[in-house]
Design an enzyme around this catalytic site. Structure first.
Site, PDB file in Angstrom:
ATOM      1  N   TYR A  68      41.996  48.967  31.800  1.00  0.00           N
ATOM      2  CA  TYR A  68      40.569  48.530  31.755  1.00  0.00           C
ATOM      3  C   TYR A  68      40.127  48.888  30.355  1.00  0.00           C
ATOM      4  CZ  TYR A  68      39.761  47.427  36.720  1.00  0.00           C
ATOM      5  OH  TYR A  68      39.942  46.910  37.955  1.00  0.00           O
ATOM      6  N   LYS A  94      53.673  54.874  39.446  1.00  0.00           N
ATOM      7  CA  LYS A  94      54.883  54.104  39.311  1.00  0.00           C
ATOM      8  C   LYS A  94      55.679  54.673  38.373  1.00  0.00           C
ATOM      9  CE  LYS A  94      57.065  50.023  40.079  1.00  0.00           C
ATOM     10  NZ  LYS A  94      57.604  49.806  41.495  1.00  0.00           N
ATOM     11  N   ASP A 146      53.889  50.707  45.132  1.00  0.00           N
ATOM     12  CA  ASP A 146      54.258  49.516  45.928  1.00  0.00           C
ATOM     13  C   ASP A 146      54.363  50.199  47.440  1.00  0.00           C
ATOM     14  OD1 ASP A 146      56.536  51.138  44.930  1.00  0.00           O
ATOM     15  OD2 ASP A 146      57.792  49.373  44.640  1.00  0.00           O
ATOM     16  N   ASP A 163      41.850  50.156  41.955  1.00  0.00           N
ATOM     17  CA  ASP A 163      41.194  48.836  42.328  1.00  0.00           C
ATOM     18  C   ASP A 163      41.793  48.153  43.289  1.00  0.00           C
ATOM     19  OD1 ASP A 163      39.011  46.791  41.719  1.00  0.00           O
ATOM     20  OD2 ASP A 163      40.806  45.638  40.721  1.00  0.00           O
ATOM     21  N   ASP A 165      40.577  47.426  47.552  1.00  0.00           N
ATOM     22  CA  ASP A 165      40.486  46.132  48.511  1.00  0.00           C
ATOM     23  C   ASP A 165      41.423  46.304  49.407  1.00  0.00           C
ATOM     24  OD1 ASP A 165      38.465  45.798  46.606  1.00  0.00           O
ATOM     25  OD2 ASP A 165      39.111  43.373  46.512  1.00  0.00           O
TER      26      ASP A 165
HETATM   27  C1  IPM Z   1      35.736  47.301  41.501  1.00  0.00           C
HETATM   28  C2  IPM Z   1      35.603  45.729  41.008  1.00  0.00           C
HETATM   29  C3  IPM Z   1      35.376  46.003  39.294  1.00  0.00           C
HETATM   30  C4  IPM Z   1      36.670  46.653  39.067  1.00  0.00           C
HETATM   31  C5  IPM Z   1      34.973  44.433  38.631  1.00  0.00           C
HETATM   32  C6  IPM Z   1      33.859  43.687  39.027  1.00  0.00           C
HETATM   33  C7  IPM Z   1      35.218  44.806  37.171  1.00  0.00           C
HETATM   34  O1  IPM Z   1      36.466  44.988  41.006  1.00  0.00           O
HETATM   35  O2  IPM Z   1      34.466  47.816  41.369  1.00  0.00           O
HETATM   36  O3  IPM Z   1      36.445  47.440  42.122  1.00  0.00           O
HETATM   37  O4  IPM Z   1      37.467  46.099  38.823  1.00  0.00           O
HETATM   38  O5  IPM Z   1      36.410  47.809  38.688  1.00  0.00           O
HETATM   39 MG    MG Z   2      37.830  45.788  42.616  1.00  0.00          MG
END
Ligand code: IPM
Ligand code: MG
Length: 369
Positions: free
Chosen positions: A141, A191, A223, A247, A251
């Site tokens: 990032y 990894k 993985d 990240d 999710d």
């Molecule tokens: C999160 C989001 C952010 C990230 C985006 C919006 C930049 O996906 O907070 O998980 O990747 O950190």
């Molecule tokens: Mg995210």
């Protein structure tokens, strides 16, 4: 207690969910006689529209002067064509870096009434309770150099993943400290079979772990971790990992709780703590009073726990969320597979507020006896 909270509603469903989180905080302030002051500023796409930049100086300075920042969501498809450095998301990354919080805490729990909302079978998710500690200021990032090379009619693009021992060590300590207050287990995800950054990550985590002999440590490749998280989530207590892995995996892990809309987060370790639900701006349902505000409301609870160091207040909010879910109320995202009563964003906020008030009344009655 006095708290100055800067609210950045941001884009998409951000304004709708933060509105409910702020209402909940106001209710808490009234019940517990705190003085919470709120100041709202534009960020992300909303700020590009108003000020031509995703993080105006006025917004940043207000955040730096606050006790905590509560953010809704950042990102709008109308800005997809812009170069990375000008996108709404660039404002968020600049904000994260300026506030300095490097440890992003993302708790993921399976609420009993929501197990049917998960695409995973009940016996898999039941009782799952994972705390992700995501490194937030390093890795791909922020690594330099980065960019796009257009030469001889062929283009290439590149990013840099770089981690220093210091960056790894500080986030690892946050994970181990958290594990000490939980079930005393840390899983480090990397990894290391391919990446040098991961080899340094693994060595450093292993070395830091020696300072926490009562906490068990294991390592997983990313993985394999992705698979274990949805096949056997109860094997995890705390997961510590670098920025991009965190990240992606957070999710994925959201399916354990039934919806991304449920997940809160708090970023600590810097000058000013930053709280934001994990879900994005969800442009498809923005402005329809349909988004789930519980991730934002639970982020407000985290703010009270981690920044304000309060105990009863965050517990009241979390208890209220559980009680509203147990009573069968669902926003659309968590209604799948359950016989719940579908409510709007605002109604969900109102229900949480009522449950908090009820809980406070009960405490009063109890003390009066
Ligand atoms: C999160 C989001 C952010 C990230 C985006 C919006 C930049 O996906 O907070 O998980 O990747 O950190
Ligand atoms: Mg995210």
């Amino acid at each position: 207690m006095e708290l100055r909270i800067v609210v950045l509603p941001g884009d998409g469903v951000g304004p709708e969910v933060t509105e409910q989180a702020v209402r909940v905080l106001r209710e808490i302030a009234e019940i517990h006689e705190h003085n919470f002051r709120f100041e709202e500023h534009p960020a992300g796409g909303a700020a590009i529209r108003r000020a031509g930049t995703p993080l105006p100086d006025t917004t940043l300075n207000a955040c730096l002067a606050a006790d905590a920042v509560l953010l809704g969501a950042i990102g709008a498809p109308e800005f997809d064509h812009l170069p990375s450095a000008e996108k709404p998301e660039a404002g968020l990354l600049r904000l994260r870096s300026a506030l300095g919080g490097f440890a992003n805490l993302r708790p993921i729990v399976s609420y009993a009434p929501l197990t049917p909302a998960s695409p995973l079978r009940r016996e898999i998710v039941d009782g799952a309770d994972i705390l992700f500690v995501r490194e937030l200021l390093g890795g791909l990032y922020f690594g330099e150099p980065r960019g796009i090379d257009a030469r001889n009619g062929d283009s290439s693009a590149f990013n840099t993943m770089r981690y220093s021992v210091g960056e790894i060590e500080r986030v690892t300590r946050v994970a181990f400290e958290a594990a000490m207050r939980r079930r005393r287990k840390v899983t480090s995800v990397d990894k290391a079979n391919v990446l040098e950054t991961s080899q340094l990550w693994r060595q450093t985590v292993t070395r830091v772990a020696a300072d926490y002999p009562s906490v068990a440590l294991d390592h997983l490749y990313v993985d394999a971790a992705a698979m274990h998280i949805i096949t056997n989530p109860r094997r995890f207590d705390c997961i510590v990992t670098e920025n991009l892995f965190g990240d992606i995996l957070s999710d994925e892990a959201a399916v354990i709780s039934g919806s991304l809309g449920m997940l809160p987060s708090g970023t600590i370790g810097g000058a000013v703590d930053l709280y934001e639900p994990v879900h994005g701006s969800a442009p498809d349902i923005a402005g329809r009073n349909a988004a789930n505000p519980l991730g934002a409301i639970a982020s407000a609870a985290m703010l009270l726990r981690h920044t304000a160091k309060l105990k009863n207040e965050p517990a009241d909010i979390e208890g209220a969320i559980e009680s509203v879910l147990a009573s069968g109320y669902r926003t659309r995202d968590i209604a799948t597979g359950t016989a719940g009563h579908v409510v709007s964003t605002r109604e969900m906020g109102q229900l949480v507020i009522e449950a908090i008030a009820e809980c406070a009344d009960m405490r009063h009655a109890y003390h009066a006896v």
